[in-house]
Design a protein around this motif. Structure first.
Motif, PDB file in Angstrom:
ATOM      1  N   SER A  71      20.349 -69.460 -35.993  1.00 32.48           N
ATOM      2  CA  SER A  71      20.937 -70.515 -34.682  1.00 32.48           C
ATOM      3  C   SER A  71      20.005 -70.283 -33.445  1.00 32.48           C
ATOM      4  O   SER A  71      19.895 -69.215 -33.108  1.00 32.48           O
ATOM      5  CB  SER A  71      22.426 -70.050 -34.265  1.00 32.48           C
ATOM      6  OG  SER A  71      22.664 -70.690 -33.038  1.00 32.48           O
ATOM      7  N   ARG A  73      20.283 -71.710 -30.682  1.00 34.80           N
ATOM      8  CA  ARG A  73      21.047 -71.538 -29.604  1.00 34.80           C
ATOM      9  C   ARG A  73      21.296 -70.050 -28.953  1.00 34.80           C
ATOM     10  O   ARG A  73      21.057 -69.432 -28.014  1.00 34.80           O
ATOM     11  CB  ARG A  73      22.416 -72.208 -29.428  1.00 34.80           C
ATOM     12  CG  ARG A  73      23.232 -72.076 -28.183  1.00 34.80           C
ATOM     13  CD  ARG A  73      24.435 -72.921 -28.410  1.00 34.80           C
ATOM     14  NE  ARG A  73      25.421 -72.465 -27.296  1.00 34.80           N
ATOM     15  CZ  ARG A  73      26.713 -72.923 -27.029  1.00 34.80           C
ATOM     16  NH1 ARG A  73      27.096 -73.635 -28.226  1.00 34.80           N
ATOM     17  NH2 ARG A  73      27.516 -72.884 -26.302  1.00 34.80           N
ATOM     18  N   ASN A  74      22.052 -69.226 -30.258  1.00 32.73           N
ATOM     19  CA  ASN A  74      22.336 -67.955 -30.102  1.00 32.73           C
ATOM     20  C   ASN A  74      21.093 -67.070 -29.956  1.00 32.73           C
ATOM     21  O   ASN A  74      21.097 -66.154 -29.054  1.00 32.73           O
ATOM     22  CB  ASN A  74      23.204 -67.543 -31.515  1.00 32.73           C
ATOM     23  CG  ASN A  74      24.329 -68.169 -31.618  1.00 32.73           C
ATOM     24  OD1 ASN A  74      25.201 -68.798 -30.525  1.00 32.73           O
ATOM     25  ND2 ASN A  74      24.961 -68.155 -32.604  1.00 32.73           N
ATOM     26  N   MET A  77      19.960 -67.085 -26.295  1.00 28.67           N
ATOM     27  CA  MET A  77      21.020 -66.494 -25.247  1.00 28.67           C
ATOM     28  C   MET A  77      20.610 -65.004 -25.384  1.00 28.67           C
ATOM     29  O   MET A  77      21.015 -64.425 -24.404  1.00 28.67           O
ATOM     30  CB  MET A  77      22.252 -66.677 -25.603  1.00 28.67           C
ATOM     31  CG  MET A  77      22.948 -68.094 -25.451  1.00 28.67           C
ATOM     32  SD  MET A  77      24.769 -68.307 -25.797  1.00 28.67           S
ATOM     33  CE  MET A  77      25.333 -67.247 -24.455  1.00 28.67           C
ATOM     34  N   GLU A 130      29.920 -68.197 -38.017  1.00 29.19           N
ATOM     35  CA  GLU A 130      30.089 -68.516 -36.374  1.00 29.19           C
ATOM     36  C   GLU A 130      30.541 -67.219 -35.648  1.00 29.19           C
ATOM     37  O   GLU A 130      31.286 -66.420 -36.145  1.00 29.19           O
ATOM     38  CB  GLU A 130      31.271 -69.503 -36.046  1.00 29.19           C
ATOM     39  CG  GLU A 130      30.922 -70.966 -36.934  1.00 29.19           C
ATOM     40  CD  GLU A 130      29.744 -71.589 -36.095  1.00 29.19           C
ATOM     41  OE1 GLU A 130      29.757 -71.394 -35.025  1.00 29.19           O
ATOM     42  OE2 GLU A 130      28.875 -72.229 -36.771  1.00 29.19           O
ATOM     43  N   LEU A 131      29.857 -67.029 -34.526  1.00 31.88           N
ATOM     44  CA  LEU A 131      30.029 -65.951 -33.682  1.00 31.88           C
ATOM     45  C   LEU A 131      31.323 -65.941 -33.037  1.00 31.88           C
ATOM     46  O   LEU A 131      31.577 -67.009 -32.455  1.00 31.88           O
ATOM     47  CB  LEU A 131      28.731 -65.542 -32.884  1.00 31.88           C
ATOM     48  CG  LEU A 131      27.514 -65.247 -33.714  1.00 31.88           C
ATOM     49  CD1 LEU A 131      26.492 -64.790 -32.761  1.00 31.88           C
ATOM     50  CD2 LEU A 131      27.533 -64.220 -34.734  1.00 31.88           C
ATOM     51  N   ARG A 134      30.589 -65.725 -28.099  1.00 37.28           N
ATOM     52  CA  ARG A 134      29.499 -66.014 -28.003  1.00 37.28           C
ATOM     53  C   ARG A 134      28.742 -66.082 -26.762  1.00 37.28           C
ATOM     54  O   ARG A 134      27.694 -66.002 -26.425  1.00 37.28           O
ATOM     55  CB  ARG A 134      29.069 -67.459 -28.622  1.00 37.28           C
ATOM     56  CG  ARG A 134      27.763 -68.110 -28.672  1.00 37.28           C
ATOM     57  CD  ARG A 134      27.596 -69.526 -29.286  1.00 37.28           C
ATOM     58  NE  ARG A 134      27.821 -69.540 -30.517  1.00 37.28           N
ATOM     59  CZ  ARG A 134      28.143 -70.699 -31.312  1.00 37.28           C
ATOM     60  NH1 ARG A 134      27.906 -71.800 -30.758  1.00 37.28           N
ATOM     61  NH2 ARG A 134      28.737 -70.699 -32.607  1.00 37.28           N
ATOM     62  N   ASN A 135      29.622 -66.484 -25.634  1.00 42.19           N
ATOM     63  CA  ASN A 135      29.111 -66.462 -24.363  1.00 42.19           C
ATOM     64  C   ASN A 135      28.753 -64.994 -23.641  1.00 42.19           C
ATOM     65  O   ASN A 135      28.262 -64.912 -22.679  1.00 42.19           O
ATOM     66  CB  ASN A 135      30.198 -66.967 -23.402  1.00 42.19           C
ATOM     67  CG  ASN A 135      30.680 -68.289 -23.660  1.00 42.19           C
ATOM     68  OD1 ASN A 135      29.674 -69.326 -24.108  1.00 42.19           O
ATOM     69  ND2 ASN A 135      31.815 -69.164 -23.470  1.00 42.19           N
ATOM     70  N   LEU A 137      26.744 -63.131 -25.599  1.00 42.13           N
ATOM     71  CA  LEU A 137      25.506 -62.615 -26.158  1.00 42.13           C
ATOM     72  C   LEU A 137      24.562 -62.181 -25.069  1.00 42.13           C
ATOM     73  O   LEU A 137      23.495 -61.343 -25.408  1.00 42.13           O
ATOM     74  CB  LEU A 137      25.011 -63.743 -27.062  1.00 42.13           C
ATOM     75  CG  LEU A 137      25.539 -63.994 -28.346  1.00 42.13           C
ATOM     76  CD1 LEU A 137      25.159 -65.353 -28.860  1.00 42.13           C
ATOM     77  CD2 LEU A 137      25.572 -62.867 -29.196  1.00 42.13           C
ATOM     78  N   LEU A 163      26.433 -57.063 -33.444  1.00 40.82           N
ATOM     79  CA  LEU A 163      26.672 -58.448 -33.885  1.00 40.82           C
ATOM     80  C   LEU A 163      27.685 -58.211 -34.860  1.00 40.82           C
ATOM     81  O   LEU A 163      28.591 -59.315 -34.935  1.00 40.82           O
ATOM     82  CB  LEU A 163      25.442 -58.970 -34.398  1.00 40.82           C
ATOM     83  CG  LEU A 163      24.499 -59.417 -33.164  1.00 40.82           C
ATOM     84  CD1 LEU A 163      23.003 -59.935 -33.675  1.00 40.82           C
ATOM     85  CD2 LEU A 163      25.065 -60.698 -32.379  1.00 40.82           C
ATOM     86  N   PHE A 167      30.921 -59.228 -32.623  1.00 42.85           N
ATOM     87  CA  PHE A 167      30.698 -60.561 -32.527  1.00 42.85           C
ATOM     88  C   PHE A 167      30.997 -61.360 -33.923  1.00 42.85           C
ATOM     89  O   PHE A 167      31.073 -62.605 -34.172  1.00 42.85           O
ATOM     90  CB  PHE A 167      29.408 -60.950 -32.130  1.00 42.85           C
ATOM     91  CG  PHE A 167      28.730 -60.757 -30.740  1.00 42.85           C
ATOM     92  CD1 PHE A 167      29.231 -61.697 -29.760  1.00 42.85           C
ATOM     93  CD2 PHE A 167      28.465 -59.432 -30.429  1.00 42.85           C
ATOM     94  CE1 PHE A 167      28.961 -61.431 -28.397  1.00 42.85           C
ATOM     95  CE2 PHE A 167      28.235 -59.307 -29.012  1.00 42.85           C
ATOM     96  CZ  PHE A 167      28.436 -60.291 -28.133  1.00 42.85           C
ATOM     97  N   LEU A 177      19.338 -62.725 -36.590  1.00 45.28           N
ATOM     98  CA  LEU A 177      19.438 -62.807 -35.194  1.00 45.28           C
ATOM     99  C   LEU A 177      18.801 -61.603 -34.217  1.00 45.28           C
ATOM    100  O   LEU A 177      18.185 -61.755 -33.484  1.00 45.28           O
ATOM    101  CB  LEU A 177      20.970 -62.758 -34.774  1.00 45.28           C
ATOM    102  CG  LEU A 177      21.721 -64.409 -34.387  1.00 45.28           C
ATOM    103  CD1 LEU A 177      22.998 -63.955 -34.100  1.00 45.28           C
ATOM    104  CD2 LEU A 177      20.727 -65.070 -33.465  1.00 45.28           C
TER     105      LEU A 177
END
Length: 249
Positions: A71, A73-74, A77, A130-131, A134-135, A137, A163, A167, A177
């Motif tokens: 991901s 996005r992840n 972050m 899906e984590l 997530r916010n 990270l 993680l 997470f 990741l």
């Protein structure tokens, strides 16, 4: 000279395999190995290991992304705060007493092993793609940046167990990741160590070549092993590294 190069190539191949298996780029085993086997002080061992780690991390990241899409996005972050913090921390780390640095590294490995064991048996919730949380990270990115700048290891070593444990990522997703997190931090940390003459280029380049030749085997093996076995092997690996470094304290 030729014998030394061959030895470095073989050692790099062994480290590359372990790096692909555990998603750590090989630096965690390279640092104690370079200190114990070749007598390098802690900063020089870390800088030389970073030279080997960088191409290994990039190749392993590519391989992991081929098998399980990472991901973006992840990853971003994690990468943003890690890159900045690792740079600041590395500027301080190159000036720390080598013996104190080694003791700190051993303590870091012990704490990390205990955390891995605890989260392996006490983790709540199911792992998945899906984590959870997530916010948060970015906070993991900061912590990883600190260890990357200080000890030359960060992404795979600290991020992978967090993680998976906090997470809710699977081991393989977490390692992918973690590699994305480690790549830019490794670049800036290696640059800082090189500027301060804490890199043995004649040793590090053959190590990197050997690692590149073998890291794909480790990645393939990681995807073939059961989840709990892979985590157990990672804990054993951390303990062995700590014991190796104790011989140099």
């Amino acid at each position: 000279m030729i014998v030394d190069v061959v030895m470095y190539l073989l050692l790099g191949a062994a480290m590359g395999t372990l790096g692909g298996l555990f998603g750590i780029g090989g630096g965690l085993v390279a640092i104690p190995a370079l200190g114990v086997l070749f007598g390098l002080d802690q900063q020089l061992a870390q800088g030389t290991a970073l030279l080997m780690v960088l191409p290994n991390v990039l190749l392993a990241l590519w391989r992991y992304n081929q098998r399980n899409r990472i991901s973006v996005r992840n990853a971003m972050m994690l990468i943003g705060p890690s890159f900045f913090v690792s740079w600041l921390t590395s500027l301080w780390a190159v000036r720390v007493d080598a013996q104190s640095m080694r003791i700190g590294f051993v303590a870091f490995l012990i704490v990390l092993t205990l955390f891995n064991l605890i989260q392996m048996y006490w983790r709540k919730g199911d792992a998945g793609l899906e984590l959870r949380h997530r916010n948060w990270l970015w906070l993991l990115g900061v912590g990883s940046g600190v260890t990357a700048g200080m000890f030359g290891v960060g992404g795979g070593v600290i991020a992978t167990p967090i993680l998976t444990g906090l997470f809710g990522a699977t081991q393989v997703v977490a390692q992918g990741l973690a590699l994305a997190l480690a790549a830019p931090a490794t670049v800036i940390t290696l640059t800082t160590y090189a500027v301060h003459d804490h890199v043995d280029w004649l040793m590090g380049i053959p190590l990197a070549i050997g690692g590149l030749a073998s890291i794909s085997w480790g990645v393939a093996l990681a995807h073939s092993l059961p989840e709990r076995l892979l985590r157990s092997l990672f804990c054993v690996f951390l303990v062995i590294c700590a014991i190796m470094l104790c011989f140099r304290v």
